[in-house]
Design an enzyme around this catalytic site. Structure first.
Site, short mmCIF file in Angstrom:
data_model
loop_
_atom_site.label_atom_id
_atom_site.label_comp_id
_atom_site.label_asym_id
_atom_site.label_seq_id
_atom_site.Cartn_x
_atom_site.Cartn_y
_atom_site.Cartn_z
CG MET A 15 48.71 35.41 34.99
SD MET A 15 49.04 36.52 33.62
CE MET A 15 48.33 38.01 34.31
N GLY A 45 44.98 35.54 41.30
CA GLY A 45 43.62 35.11 41.63
C GLY A 45 43.56 33.60 41.81
CG ASN A 189 53.99 43.13 48.86
OD1 ASN A 189 53.87 44.33 48.61
ND2 ASN A 189 54.47 42.27 47.97
CG ASP A 253 60.43 29.39 44.69
OD1 ASP A 253 60.27 30.63 44.73
OD2 ASP A 253 60.09 28.70 43.71
CB THR A 255 57.70 32.26 43.57
OG1 THR A 255 59.09 32.33 43.39
CG2 THR A 255 56.99 32.98 42.44
CG ASP A 259 49.31 35.13 45.20
OD1 ASP A 259 48.90 36.25 45.55
OD2 ASP A 259 49.86 34.92 44.10
CG ASN A 285 52.27 34.96 59.79
OD1 ASN A 285 52.39 35.57 58.72
ND2 ASN A 285 52.36 35.55 60.97
#
Ligand SMILES: Nc1ncnc2c1ncn2[C@@H]1O[C@H](COP(=O)(O)OP(=O)(O)OP(=O)(O)O)[C@@H](O)[C@H]1O
Ligand SMILES: *[C@@H]1O[C@H](CO)[C@@H](O)[C@H](O)[C@H]1NC(C)=O
Ligand SMILES: *[C@@H]1O[C@H](CO)[C@@H](O)[C@H](O)[C@H]1NC(C)=O
Length: 312
Positions: A15, A45, A189, A253, A255, A259, A285
């Site tokens: 994306m 992905g 999650n 951040d 975001t 992933d 982690n």
């Protein structure tokens, strides 16, 4: 790719993130001025694949983008990250997946995702990539493509004794029960665990309980990620939940942290198959904790050279 050199194969989404920062979110029919615009590479992905590649895994992406500017740029981005694009296809029947994101000064956002070409990835492309799929060490899938495409790729991997990681994101309440049976590691999650089980997850204790319920549905292991609290790991051989805390860091951040974690996990499963799942999760982690200390999604993912040697 030559024989035997695929560590991690990802069947999933690409994306383009189109991000505008503005003082506030516009109302219907309104035009406002923002102060910053940027384009980012995303899609769960591709994010997971890029993180695995940056750690040193040989990776390939099976995905679909449009025959358009963003599709061309995405392929270039994958190549720049040493991801094999042999099985990336382009279509003129839909646009490259895009997420139009508006972020206000309070950090709140409004997002429209158009999955576009991602939803045209199907059986034909899976069979095209089958020779590589059969010799990959680990297959990773999520839910940003058609669920039947994800499920079929997991089944194909299982039949060929390729290890599988399934990340049920974005979450759906009515997940096909076969997803559990074809997943070696089911990694979600807190929100996804809640949606799948209907139970609230606020910390390691709840995560252990919902993890046990997910494990009973037929996967070999479950990992529930818990943001700054690290993750909880459960395995069929020893179903007592293990909480794996992570380092306390100043998050800039988060975001794409999930992933980064999954990409790292795939790297360890492929390249260090004999270390325990607990140890793989501990190291994943640490990789994800580095990613939250920089802005952006893929832009925040560390390379092997940025990480302490103990992780390798
Ligand atoms: N604030 C943080 N400090 C340290 N590590 C973090 C932090 N947030 C996330 N992580 C790391 O990232 C992993 C995944 O985070 P999280 O559980 O929030 O996934 P996620 O919700 O899928 O991520 P996102 O949706 O933000 O991409 C955690 O298990 C942890 O290792
Ligand atoms: C790929 O790398 C080249 C060389 O560094 C750079 O010029 C180009 O902008 C990169 N492409 C993308 C899409 O990031
Ligand atoms: C979990 O991931 C989903 C995407 O599937 C995201 O929308 C949600 O915010 C995440 N939950 C947490 C607690 O980070």
């Amino acid at each position: 790719m030559a024989d035997g050199d695929c560590d991690v194969l990802v069947v999933g989404s690409c994306m383009t993130d189109l991000v505008s920062q503005a003082p506030r979110l516009p109302k219907a029919g309104e035009t406002i001025h923002g102060h910053r615009f940027f384009i980012g590479f995303g899609g769960k992905g591709a994010n997971q694949c890029v993180q695995a590649a940056r750690l040193g895994a040989q990776t390939a992406m099976v995905c679909k983008v449009g025959t358009d500017f963003f599709g061309d740029k995405y392929i270039e981005n994958l190549k720049n990250n040493s991801v094999s694009t042999e099985f990336v296809s382009q279509t003129d029947r839909a646009a490259t997946g895009a997420a139009s994101i508006i972020v206000n000064d309070a950090g709140e956002n409004a997002i429209v995702i158009v999955a576009g070409a991602n939803l045209l990835l199907g059986e034909e492309e899976l069979w095209g990539a089958e020779p590589l799929l059969g010799r990959a060490k680990v297959l990773v899938c999520q839910l940003e493509i058609r669920p039947d495409t994800s499920l079929q790729s997991l089944r194909m991997a299982r039949e060929r004794r390729v290890r599988t990681i399934f990340n049920p994101a974005p979450a759906v309440a009515d997940l096909h029960p076969d997803f559990f049976r074809v997943s070696d590691i089911f990694c979600c999650n807190e929100t996804e665990a809640e949606i799948l089980t209907g139970s609230t997850v606020t910390g390691p204790e709840d995560a252990g309980k919902v993890g046990a319920e997910l494990l009973r549905r037929g996967c070999c292991s479950v990992i529930v990620t818990l943001g700054p609290q690290g993750c909880v790991v459960l395995s069929a051989e020893d179903s007592s939940p293990l909480h794996i805390p992570t380092a306390t860091v100043t998050a800039l951040d988060t975001t794409g942290a999930g992933d980064s974690f999954i990409g790292a996990l795939a790297f360890y499963m492929a390249r260090y198959p004999t270390i325990s799942l607990e140890e793989m999760a501990r190291r994943a982690n640490q990789v994800a904790a580095v990613s939250v200390q920089a802005v952006g999604t893929q832009t925040s993912y560390p390379w092997r050279k940025d990480l302490p040697p103990e992780l390798f």
